[in-house]
Write a protein that holds these residues in place. Structure first.
Motif, mmCIF file in Angstrom:
data_model
loop_
_atom_site.group_PDB
_atom_site.id
_atom_site.type_symbol
_atom_site.label_atom_id
_atom_site.label_comp_id
_atom_site.label_asym_id
_atom_site.label_seq_id
_atom_site.Cartn_x
_atom_site.Cartn_y
_atom_site.Cartn_z
ATOM 1 N N SER A 182 7.245 -1.764 6.819
ATOM 2 C CA SER A 182 6.800 -0.387 6.594
ATOM 3 C C SER A 182 7.981 0.444 6.098
ATOM 4 O O SER A 182 9.132 0.187 6.459
ATOM 5 N N ALA A 218 3.375 5.227 8.685
ATOM 6 C CA ALA A 218 3.468 3.905 8.045
ATOM 7 C C ALA A 218 3.676 2.831 9.110
ATOM 8 O O ALA A 218 3.019 1.781 9.095
ATOM 9 N N ALA A 225 -6.938 4.273 3.491
ATOM 10 C CA ALA A 225 -6.259 3.015 3.827
ATOM 11 C C ALA A 225 -6.858 2.406 5.087
ATOM 12 O O ALA A 225 -6.977 1.180 5.181
ATOM 13 N N THR A 226 -7.267 3.248 6.034
ATOM 14 C CA THR A 226 -7.560 2.740 7.386
ATOM 15 C C THR A 226 -8.994 2.922 7.879
ATOM 16 O O THR A 226 -9.380 2.282 8.853
ATOM 17 N N ILE A 249 -1.280 -8.373 2.208
ATOM 18 C CA ILE A 249 -0.648 -7.044 2.281
ATOM 19 C C ILE A 249 0.705 -7.238 2.950
ATOM 20 O O ILE A 249 0.772 -7.534 4.148
ATOM 21 N N ALA A 271 1.151 -0.163 10.087
ATOM 22 C CA ALA A 271 1.680 -1.535 9.934
ATOM 23 C C ALA A 271 1.457 -2.318 11.227
ATOM 24 O O ALA A 271 1.025 -3.478 11.191
ATOM 25 N N ILE A 300 0.961 -5.618 9.290
ATOM 26 C CA ILE A 300 1.639 -5.622 7.984
ATOM 27 C C ILE A 300 3.138 -5.798 8.263
ATOM 28 O O ILE A 300 3.711 -5.050 9.061
ATOM 29 N N ILE A 356 3.717 -1.473 3.591
ATOM 30 C CA ILE A 356 3.031 -0.188 3.477
ATOM 31 C C ILE A 356 4.083 0.921 3.503
ATOM 32 O O ILE A 356 5.077 0.813 4.228
ATOM 33 N N LEU A 372 0.858 -1.192 0.000
ATOM 34 C CA LEU A 372 0.000 0.000 0.000
ATOM 35 C C LEU A 372 0.888 1.233 0.000
ATOM 36 O O LEU A 372 1.840 1.310 0.782
ATOM 37 N N ASN A 431 4.552 5.286 3.576
ATOM 38 C CA ASN A 431 3.948 6.610 3.737
ATOM 39 C C ASN A 431 5.075 7.614 3.895
ATOM 40 O O ASN A 431 6.099 7.293 4.502
ATOM 41 N N LEU A 468 -7.912 -1.447 4.386
ATOM 42 C CA LEU A 468 -7.359 -2.429 5.329
ATOM 43 C C LEU A 468 -8.397 -3.113 6.219
ATOM 44 O O LEU A 468 -8.292 -4.325 6.448
ATOM 45 N N ALA A 479 -0.810 5.811 3.939
ATOM 46 C CA ALA A 479 -1.380 5.194 5.148
ATOM 47 C C ALA A 479 -2.389 6.141 5.786
ATOM 48 O O ALA A 479 -2.442 6.289 7.001
#
Ligand SMILES: NC(=O)c1ccc[n+]([C@@H]2O[C@H](COP(=O)([O-])OP(=O)(O)OC[C@H]3O[C@@H](n4cnc5c(N)ncnc54)[C@H](O)[C@@H]3O)[C@@H](O)[C@H]2O)c1
Length: 379
Positions: free
Chosen positions: A60, A48, A18-19, A37, A52, A57, A40, A11, A42, A25, A14
């Motif tokens: 990051s 990030a 994304a969230t 995934i 994560a 994830i 990530i 991704l 950012n 996510l 962030a």
């Protein structure tokens, strides 16, 4: 071609989409086993790393380049702000990765052309938001139009507006929506334009009026309640599209619709009218599709609700995926399905928006030359 291993996805961005609860996510459950995934990135590393941790994830990064270097990826989902889309998507394709990008595809036609060409040269899949045309209600609407349910289409009216993020208790600072590089045309009009061109085909000309409603907006609700925003981009745009053969559409793209009782979409044809209650919705219920015909002068129109029960499984899948429906479409397309949310369609919608901006300045209708085609609507 069935994908035996989950697609390894990174991704980029962030932030909210994304969230948030309707974002990517939190809604990957239905894609388990098909998508993993793995990273990530950012531009602020702390963000990030936080996301994560929250979504387990494994890696990051603080930049796209670092993520492409550090993780084995099959695809990247571009969730950066609008102005960043074009150049980051080009870098993602240059690294040989499939791409899902938030809308709009880019902000210049040069970027959009490059994205289309790079994907085609390398056989990479590009899925471009918004997801409207993979929603069952739009697939069904396309099918009905093709079957002639309302006869020959004369014109359509589409709402691409809401009250604007400053009016909704937005969870982050909504100022950028009202400033250069954003605005309701690029942020919201893109849904209405993807939808109406998805239903009627490519537009050939556009004419638009555009302006700023209030030079200052005050944020209502949310953590930035009371903050004043200086509005530097047009927040009130109305477009007319010409599809050729005397078929037209009226589209609004504004931050000025505080309430509405009209359907999100109405298409008027020689034998009847089709309406969709909402332009896009993941509220747990699908959009309701109506078909109606006049009862004669002074008589009420006769409406029927289109039976969408056949689409129930597909609708419930889409409702549970929410924005992750974009990733679901990517997996289907990597497995060999035709791309519905194509880069070519995204480029066409971008050209309509850019030409609308020119029309508003020049006072003239502008030609639109790009085209696209959609695969047969599967339901
Ligand atoms: N927020 C929504 O409800 C929503 C809904 C639909 C679509 N979208 C689209 O999603 C995209 C992102 O919107 P958002 O609301 O999540 O914005 P956001 O500002 O919350 O998040 C964007 C994130 O990208 C990061 N970023 C910026 N430039 C970067 C770069 N070059 N490399 C890596 N990271 C970078 C920012 O630090 C930020 O964390 C936009 O295109 C928007 O149109 C948002």
């Amino acid at each position: 071609m069935a994908v035996t291993e989950p697609l390894r996805v990174g991704l980029l961005g962030a932030g909210m989409i994304a969230t948030c609860d309707y974002g990517i996510l939190p809604n990957l459950g239905p894609l388990s086993g098909r998508v993993q995934i793995v990273a990530i990135a950012n531009s602020t590393m702390e963000k990030a790393a936080r996301v994560a941790r929250e979504f387990a994830i494994p890696a990051s990064y603080s930049s796209l380049e670092a993520m492409l270097e550090g993780s084995e990826l099959d695809a990247v989902v571009n969730l950066t702000p609008i102005l960043v889309h074009g150049r980051t998507s080009i870098a993602i394709l240059a690294a040989g990765k499939h791409l899902v990008t938030e809308k709009p595809l880019a902000t210049t036609m040069d970027e959009a052309d490059t994205i289309v060409q790079m994907a085609s040269d390398q056989g990479l899949v590009v899925v471009c938001s918004p997801p409207n045309m993979v929603l069952p209600s739009r697939r069904r609407a396309r099918r009905l139009l093709e079957e002639g349910a309302i006869g020959r289409v004369a014109f359509a009216r589409v709402r691409g507006s809401h009250a604007g993020p400053a009016s909704y208790g937005w969870p982050s600072d909504p100022s950028w929506f009202y400033q250069e590089g954003a605005g309701p045309l690029l942020d919201l009009g893109v849904y209405a334009l993807a939808e109406i061109t998805g239903l009627l085909g490519p537009a050939r000309r556009v004419s638009a009026f555009s302006g700023i409603t209030d030079a200052l907006r005050r944020v209502q609700g949310g953590p930035f309640d009371g903050q004043t925003i200086e509005v530097t981009t047009d927040d009130n745009v109305v477009l007319m599209l010409d599809f050729g053969s005397s078929t037209f559409a009226l589209v609004d793209a504004t931050f000025n619709v505080n309430a509405a009782s009209s359907p999100g979409l109405e298409i008027f044809g020689s034998d009847g009218t089709m309406t969709l209650t909402e332009t896009i919705s993941f509220t747990g219920r699908g959009a309701v599709l109506h078909v109606g015909a006049g009862g004669g002068p002074g008589q009420p129109s006769k409406w029927r609700v289109v039976d969408q029960s056949e689409d129930a499984d597909q609708e419930s899948k889409v409702q549970s995926l929410k924005r992750a429906v974009l990733l679901d479409h990517l997996v289907e397309c990597v497995e060999g399905a035709d791309v519905t949310l194509s880069a070519e369609h995204g480029r066409h919608v971008l050209e309509v928006m850019l030409q609308a901006q020119k029309s508003a300045i020049s006072g003239r209708a502008m030609d639109v030359t790009s085209t696209f085609s959609l695969p047969v609507a599967r339901i």
